[in-house]
Write a protein that holds these residues in place. Sequence first.
Motif, PDB file in Angstrom:
ATOM      1  N   ASP A   1      16.417 -31.104 -12.108  1.00  0.00           N
ATOM      2  CA  ASP A   1      16.869 -29.618 -11.878  1.00  0.00           C
ATOM      3  C   ASP A   1      18.006 -29.269 -12.717  1.00  0.00           C
ATOM      4  OD1 ASP A   1      18.195 -27.522 -10.213  1.00  0.00           O
ATOM      5  OD2 ASP A   1      16.125 -27.632  -9.389  1.00  0.00           O
TER       6      ASP A   1
ATOM      7  N   GLU B   1      19.706 -26.314 -12.898  1.00  0.00           N
ATOM      8  CA  GLU B   1      20.848 -25.708 -12.220  1.00  0.00           C
ATOM      9  C   GLU B   1      21.864 -26.850 -11.287  1.00  0.00           C
ATOM     10  OE1 GLU B   1      20.807 -22.561  -8.404  1.00  0.00           O
ATOM     11  OE2 GLU B   1      19.996 -21.710 -10.180  1.00  0.00           O
ATOM     12  N   GLU B   2      20.921 -27.733 -10.952  1.00  0.00           N
ATOM     13  CA  GLU B   2      21.725 -28.583 -10.002  1.00  0.00           C
ATOM     14  C   GLU B   2      22.688 -29.544 -11.017  1.00  0.00           C
ATOM     15  OE1 GLU B   2      20.641 -31.706  -6.527  1.00  0.00           O
ATOM     16  OE2 GLU B   2      19.565 -32.368  -8.474  1.00  0.00           O
TER      17      GLU B   2
ATOM     18  N   LEU C   1      25.429 -27.099 -11.829  1.00  0.00           N
ATOM     19  CA  LEU C   1      26.389 -26.920 -10.784  1.00  0.00           C
ATOM     20  C   LEU C   1      27.340 -28.042 -10.597  1.00  0.00           C
ATOM     21  CD1 LEU C   1      26.701 -24.713  -8.473  1.00  0.00           C
ATOM     22  CD2 LEU C   1      25.352 -26.131  -7.086  1.00  0.00           C
TER      23      LEU C   1
ATOM     24  N   ALA D   1      26.978 -21.233  -6.474  1.00  0.00           N
ATOM     25  CA  ALA D   1      25.424 -21.323  -7.291  1.00  0.00           C
ATOM     26  C   ALA D   1      25.039 -19.851  -7.445  1.00  0.00           C
ATOM     27  CB  ALA D   1      24.251 -21.889  -6.359  1.00  0.00           C
TER      28      ALA D   1
ATOM     29  N   ARG E   1      24.820 -17.889 -11.444  1.00  0.00           N
ATOM     30  CA  ARG E   1      23.337 -17.450 -11.914  1.00  0.00           C
ATOM     31  C   ARG E   1      23.323 -16.221 -12.559  1.00  0.00           C
ATOM     32  NH1 ARG E   1      21.404 -18.841  -6.458  1.00  0.00           N
ATOM     33  NH2 ARG E   1      20.615 -20.901  -6.541  1.00  0.00           N
TER      34      ARG E   1
ATOM     35  N   PHE F   1      26.955 -19.700 -18.063  1.00  0.00           N
ATOM     36  CA  PHE F   1      26.023 -20.303 -17.171  1.00  0.00           C
ATOM     37  C   PHE F   1      24.434 -20.016 -17.841  1.00  0.00           C
ATOM     38  CE2 PHE F   1      22.681 -20.792 -14.079  1.00  0.00           C
ATOM     39  CZ  PHE F   1      22.934 -21.990 -13.512  1.00  0.00           C
TER      40      PHE F   1
ATOM     41  N   HIS G   1      22.091 -22.926 -19.419  1.00  0.00           N
ATOM     42  CA  HIS G   1      20.622 -23.090 -18.869  1.00  0.00           C
ATOM     43  C   HIS G   1      19.736 -22.954 -20.061  1.00  0.00           C
ATOM     44  CE1 HIS G   1      17.278 -22.706 -16.180  1.00  0.00           C
ATOM     45  NE2 HIS G   1      18.205 -22.870 -15.160  1.00  0.00           N
TER      46      HIS G   1
ATOM     47  N   THR H   1      17.468 -25.960 -21.127  1.00  0.00           N
ATOM     48  CA  THR H   1      15.982 -25.799 -21.065  1.00  0.00           C
ATOM     49  C   THR H   1      15.311 -26.327 -22.290  1.00  0.00           C
ATOM     50  OG1 THR H   1      16.344 -23.816 -19.619  1.00  0.00           O
ATOM     51  CG2 THR H   1      14.113 -24.054 -20.654  1.00  0.00           C
TER      52      THR H   1
END
Length: 259
Positions: free
Chosen positions: A200, A202-203, A206, A234, A238, A243, A247, A251
């Motif tokens: 994941d 985002e995890e 974070l 979190a 976002r 961030f 991200h 990706t």
Amino acid sequence: MSDTGTSTVIKMGGLGKQFVKDDLGIVALRDFDLEIAEGSFVTVLGRSGCGKSTMLNLLAGLTPPTWGSVAYRGEPVDGPRTEMGYLTQSDTLMPWRDVRRNVELPMEIGGMPAARRRERAAELIGKVGLDGFEKHYPRELSGGMRRRVSLARMLAGDPETLLMDEPFGALDAQLRGDLQAELLRLWTESGQTVVFVTHDIEEALLLGDRVVVLGRVGRIVLDRAIELPRPRDADELRVDPHFVALHRELTEALREGAR
């Protein structure tokens, strides 16, 4: 890569693992090199089948490498070491032991006197937010509570380094968020080294102060320092432009790793 000015606690060099299935050799990890600095929180990000769990099992000393080496503080890892705690994806609590006795298990194995074990278990149960549940059995707990017990039991062994294999993957978003925050709080207080495997993005962002993105058979596609300020929320993250850019970068690295 390791952080400058801090000592390397884990070093994997030319690491590889081949499994044999139906007389065919299947390579799960090939020529894997990674150094991890003491006190750092490294998230290892990759899709299913990229060798993340294989790497962690080799690091934990649970399986021998086919080639290459794993060293912990300069010593070869040729079996499980008490300095490393391992939290797997699956639930490994003993169903016949209540919460307190599950948490006490590593201390019992280590020969700690019963009174001190009880005292330390009570302290850890409080730390993971399970006061009042000491006498409950695993079957009486929710999935999130069982993960908290597993975390407390791992910490009971007083490891210097925590190895975590997608430990919160099966939980709903709210519970996962609660346990991520709990883990970060415990890490901040302890100064332990953490290697945390996840799929994941985002995890990974974070939690980690460094993210290593794996492609097929453990090829390192990206090794990136994460300079987002802590503590990290979190919901606030976002909408943070830094961030969002990270991200996007991760990706793209995952896409590249799948090619």
